[in-house]
Design a protein around this motif. Structure first.
Motif, PDB file in Angstrom:
ATOM      1  N   GLU A  11       0.640  -1.165   0.070  1.00  0.00           N
ATOM      2  CA  GLU A  11       0.087   0.106  -0.110  1.00  0.00           C
ATOM      3  C   GLU A  11       0.490   1.089  -0.213  1.00  0.00           C
ATOM      4  O   GLU A  11       0.956   2.133  -0.420  1.00  0.00           O
ATOM      5  CB  GLU A  11      -1.250  -0.402   0.795  1.00  0.00           C
ATOM      6  CG  GLU A  11      -1.612   0.812   1.148  1.00  0.00           C
ATOM      7  CD  GLU A  11      -2.982   1.199   0.438  1.00  0.00           C
ATOM      8  OE1 GLU A  11      -3.304   2.001  -0.563  1.00  0.00           O
ATOM      9  OE2 GLU A  11      -3.058   0.141  -0.634  1.00  0.00           O
ATOM     10  N   GLY A  12       2.463   0.863   0.971  1.00  0.00           N
ATOM     11  CA  GLY A  12       2.642   2.382   0.652  1.00  0.00           C
ATOM     12  C   GLY A  12       3.294   2.185  -0.895  1.00  0.00           C
ATOM     13  O   GLY A  12       3.600   3.950  -1.080  1.00  0.00           O
ATOM     14  N   LEU A  13       4.063   1.457  -1.426  1.00  0.00           N
ATOM     15  CA  LEU A  13       4.737   1.182  -2.722  1.00  0.00           C
ATOM     16  C   LEU A  13       3.465   2.486  -3.712  1.00  0.00           C
ATOM     17  O   LEU A  13       3.847   3.106  -4.140  1.00  0.00           O
ATOM     18  CB  LEU A  13       5.386   0.608  -2.920  1.00  0.00           C
ATOM     19  CG  LEU A  13       5.625   0.512  -4.181  1.00  0.00           C
ATOM     20  CD1 LEU A  13       6.692   1.059  -4.147  1.00  0.00           C
ATOM     21  CD2 LEU A  13       6.241  -1.808  -4.581  1.00  0.00           C
ATOM     22  N   LYS A  14       2.623   1.827  -3.160  1.00  0.00           N
ATOM     23  CA  LYS A  14       1.035   2.111  -4.407  1.00  0.00           C
ATOM     24  C   LYS A  14       1.378   3.819  -4.022  1.00  0.00           C
ATOM     25  O   LYS A  14       1.402   4.708  -4.843  1.00  0.00           O
ATOM     26  CB  LYS A  14      -0.200   1.240  -3.707  1.00  0.00           C
ATOM     27  CG  LYS A  14      -1.540   1.596  -4.887  1.00  0.00           C
ATOM     28  CD  LYS A  14      -2.415   1.035  -5.060  1.00  0.00           C
ATOM     29  CE  LYS A  14      -2.628   0.027  -4.692  1.00  0.00           C
ATOM     30  NZ  LYS A  14      -3.627  -0.649  -4.920  1.00  0.00           N
ATOM     31  N   LYS A  15       0.982   4.402  -2.803  1.00  0.00           N
ATOM     32  CA  LYS A  15       1.000   5.611  -2.576  1.00  0.00           C
ATOM     33  C   LYS A  15       2.470   6.304  -3.119  1.00  0.00           C
ATOM     34  O   LYS A  15       2.242   7.312  -4.047  1.00  0.00           O
ATOM     35  CB  LYS A  15       0.602   5.641  -1.218  1.00  0.00           C
ATOM     36  CG  LYS A  15      -0.943   5.186  -0.929  1.00  0.00           C
ATOM     37  CD  LYS A  15      -0.840   5.598   0.786  1.00  0.00           C
ATOM     38  CE  LYS A  15      -2.329   5.612   1.040  1.00  0.00           C
ATOM     39  NZ  LYS A  15      -2.809   5.619   2.179  1.00  0.00           N
ATOM     40  N   ASP A  16       3.040   6.093  -3.080  1.00  0.00           N
ATOM     41  CA  ASP A  16       4.001   6.770  -3.372  1.00  0.00           C
ATOM     42  C   ASP A  16       4.070   6.546  -5.207  1.00  0.00           C
ATOM     43  O   ASP A  16       4.684   7.486  -5.830  1.00  0.00           O
ATOM     44  CB  ASP A  16       5.914   5.580  -3.660  1.00  0.00           C
ATOM     45  CG  ASP A  16       6.231   5.693  -1.501  1.00  0.00           C
ATOM     46  OD1 ASP A  16       5.275   6.629  -0.658  1.00  0.00           O
ATOM     47  OD2 ASP A  16       6.714   4.750  -1.349  1.00  0.00           O
TER      48      ASP A  16
END
Length: 75
Positions: A11-16
């Motif tokens: 999820e963090g990677l997707k937001k980045d």
């Protein structure tokens, strides 16, 4: 616990990626080719399977006459 951490990381990677994509769009609108190109290269390294990003990057490369880079993404 590991599964939850993995999901949080994804999820963090997707937001980045979304933030970088917006930044690339902003630089593209401002006609800042150097910075936009650097962001598109970073996005490709983060997710080389995202069709939307690949398509945007390929069109950006084509529009700015980086033809070899565009061809690599289109094929």
């Amino acid at each position: 616990i590991l599964q939850a951490q993995k999901e949080a990381n994804e999820e963090g990677l997707k937001k980045d990626i979304q933030a970088l994509e917006l930044q690339a769009d902003m630089y593209n609108i401002q006609n800042n080719v150097t910075k936009a190109k650097a962001i598109y290269e970073q996005l490709y390294k983060l997710d080389s399977t995202n069709f939307e990003i690949l398509n945007k990057a390929a069109f950006f490369y084509y529009k700015n006459r980086f033809y070899q880079s565009a061809i690599q993404l289109y094929t």
